[in-house]
Design an enzyme around this catalytic site. Sequence first.
Site, PDB file in Angstrom:
ATOM      1  N   HIS A   8      -0.587  -2.388   3.783  1.00 10.00           N
ATOM      2  CA  HIS A   8      -1.795  -3.111   3.383  1.00 10.00           C
ATOM      3  C   HIS A   8      -2.221  -4.022   4.532  1.00 10.00           C
ATOM      4  O   HIS A   8      -1.429  -4.329   5.426  1.00 10.00           O
ATOM      5  CB  HIS A   8      -1.533  -3.929   2.124  1.00 10.00           C
ATOM      6  CG  HIS A   8      -1.444  -3.075   0.894  1.00 10.00           C
ATOM      7  ND1 HIS A   8      -0.664  -3.411  -0.181  1.00 10.00           N
ATOM      8  CD2 HIS A   8      -2.043  -1.905   0.576  1.00 10.00           C
ATOM      9  CE1 HIS A   8      -0.791  -2.493  -1.113  1.00 10.00           C
ATOM     10  NE2 HIS A   8      -1.616  -1.563  -0.669  1.00 10.00           N
ATOM     11  N   GLY A  55      -6.190   4.167   3.161  1.00 10.19           N
ATOM     12  CA  GLY A  55      -5.725   4.218   1.779  1.00 10.19           C
ATOM     13  C   GLY A  55      -6.832   4.245   0.745  1.00 10.19           C
ATOM     14  O   GLY A  55      -6.875   5.145  -0.104  1.00 10.19           O
ATOM     15  N   ASP A  60      -3.728   7.521   0.755  1.00 14.44           N
ATOM     16  CA  ASP A  60      -2.541   7.479  -0.100  1.00 14.44           C
ATOM     17  C   ASP A  60      -2.402   8.787  -0.873  1.00 14.44           C
ATOM     18  O   ASP A  60      -1.298   9.313  -1.043  1.00 14.44           O
ATOM     19  CB  ASP A  60      -2.626   6.308  -1.092  1.00 14.44           C
ATOM     20  CG  ASP A  60      -2.656   4.951  -0.407  1.00 14.44           C
ATOM     21  OD1 ASP A  60      -2.113   4.826   0.707  1.00 14.44           O
ATOM     22  OD2 ASP A  60      -3.221   4.018  -0.997  1.00 14.44           O
ATOM     23  N   ASP A  80       1.355  -5.438  -0.025  1.00 16.67           N
ATOM     24  CA  ASP A  80       1.041  -6.860  -0.196  1.00 16.67           C
ATOM     25  C   ASP A  80       0.952  -7.113  -1.696  1.00 16.67           C
ATOM     26  O   ASP A  80      -0.081  -6.849  -2.306  1.00 16.67           O
ATOM     27  CB  ASP A  80      -0.281  -7.194   0.495  1.00 16.67           C
ATOM     28  CG  ASP A  80      -0.695  -8.643   0.306  1.00 16.67           C
ATOM     29  OD1 ASP A  80       0.081  -9.416  -0.297  1.00 16.67           O
ATOM     30  OD2 ASP A  80      -1.799  -8.998   0.740  1.00 16.67           O
ATOM     31  N   HIS A  87      -7.620   0.181  -4.780  1.00 13.63           N
ATOM     32  CA  HIS A  87      -7.094   1.525  -5.040  1.00 13.63           C
ATOM     33  C   HIS A  87      -5.694   1.464  -5.646  1.00 13.63           C
ATOM     34  O   HIS A  87      -4.872   2.346  -5.423  1.00 13.63           O
ATOM     35  CB  HIS A  87      -7.129   2.360  -3.762  1.00 13.63           C
ATOM     36  CG  HIS A  87      -6.297   1.804  -2.643  1.00 13.63           C
ATOM     37  ND1 HIS A  87      -6.527   0.588  -2.063  1.00 13.63           N
ATOM     38  CD2 HIS A  87      -5.232   2.330  -2.001  1.00 13.63           C
ATOM     39  CE1 HIS A  87      -5.634   0.380  -1.124  1.00 13.63           C
ATOM     40  NE2 HIS A  87      -4.837   1.420  -1.065  1.00 13.63           N
ATOM     41  N   ASP A  90      -4.049   4.593  -7.048  1.00 10.50           N
ATOM     42  CA  ASP A  90      -3.534   5.529  -6.043  1.00 10.50           C
ATOM     43  C   ASP A  90      -2.159   5.090  -5.547  1.00 10.50           C
ATOM     44  O   ASP A  90      -1.278   5.921  -5.305  1.00 10.50           O
ATOM     45  CB  ASP A  90      -4.488   5.622  -4.847  1.00 10.50           C
ATOM     46  CG  ASP A  90      -5.855   6.148  -5.219  1.00 10.50           C
ATOM     47  OD1 ASP A  90      -5.985   6.789  -6.280  1.00 10.50           O
ATOM     48  OD2 ASP A  90      -6.803   5.906  -4.443  1.00 10.50           O
ATOM     49  N   ARG A  96       5.043   6.638  -7.881  1.00  9.40           N
ATOM     50  CA  ARG A  96       5.568   7.501  -8.944  1.00  9.40           C
ATOM     51  C   ARG A  96       6.004   8.850  -8.364  1.00  9.40           C
ATOM     52  O   ARG A  96       7.076   9.375  -8.697  1.00  9.40           O
ATOM     53  CB  ARG A  96       4.523   7.705 -10.032  1.00  9.40           C
ATOM     54  CG  ARG A  96       5.024   8.521 -11.229  1.00  9.40           C
ATOM     55  CD  ARG A  96       3.937   8.752 -12.268  1.00  9.40           C
ATOM     56  NE  ARG A  96       2.861   9.580 -11.777  1.00  9.40           N
ATOM     57  CZ  ARG A  96       2.918  10.913 -11.652  1.00  9.40           C
ATOM     58  NH1 ARG A  96       4.014  11.557 -11.981  1.00  9.40           N
ATOM     59  NH2 ARG A  96       1.892  11.589 -11.196  1.00  9.40           N
TER      60      ARG A  96
END
Length: 136
Positions: A8, A55, A60, A80, A87, A90, A96
């Site tokens: 980030h 991202g 991402d 962060d 997002h 995402d 996950r």
Amino acid sequence: MKIALIAHDKKKNDLVQFVMAYQPIFSEHQLFATGTTGFRINEATDLPVHRFQSGPLGGDQEIGALIAKNEMDMVIFFRDPLTAQPHEPDITALIRLCDVYSIPLATNMGTAEILVRGLDRGDFQWRNVIHEKKEK
């Protein structure tokens, strides 16, 4: 090994410094990154980095697609946690997918150091077995 590097905005400097500190290790692997992060790492280290979109523009998700195809071996994602991200879904999906496919994931410098030192020792050779099975 294929390593994804993501950070980030407020963590980009930290990730660039981290890659510089472990440049000899990273130089032995294929590096992938989201847009600006990849540019900054390449600029600071001259390491080749395959860059995806940023991202928020889908980077991402591009990395997530490689994870889903078992074509990414490790993800280092300096997040962060104190700043809202547009997002966020995402990001959650990417994390996950790392869990679903047992991809080592570091979201902070402490964990990233453990993973990189393990990578240097050869602790991730089990990923080669997965790649060999996929080729058969």
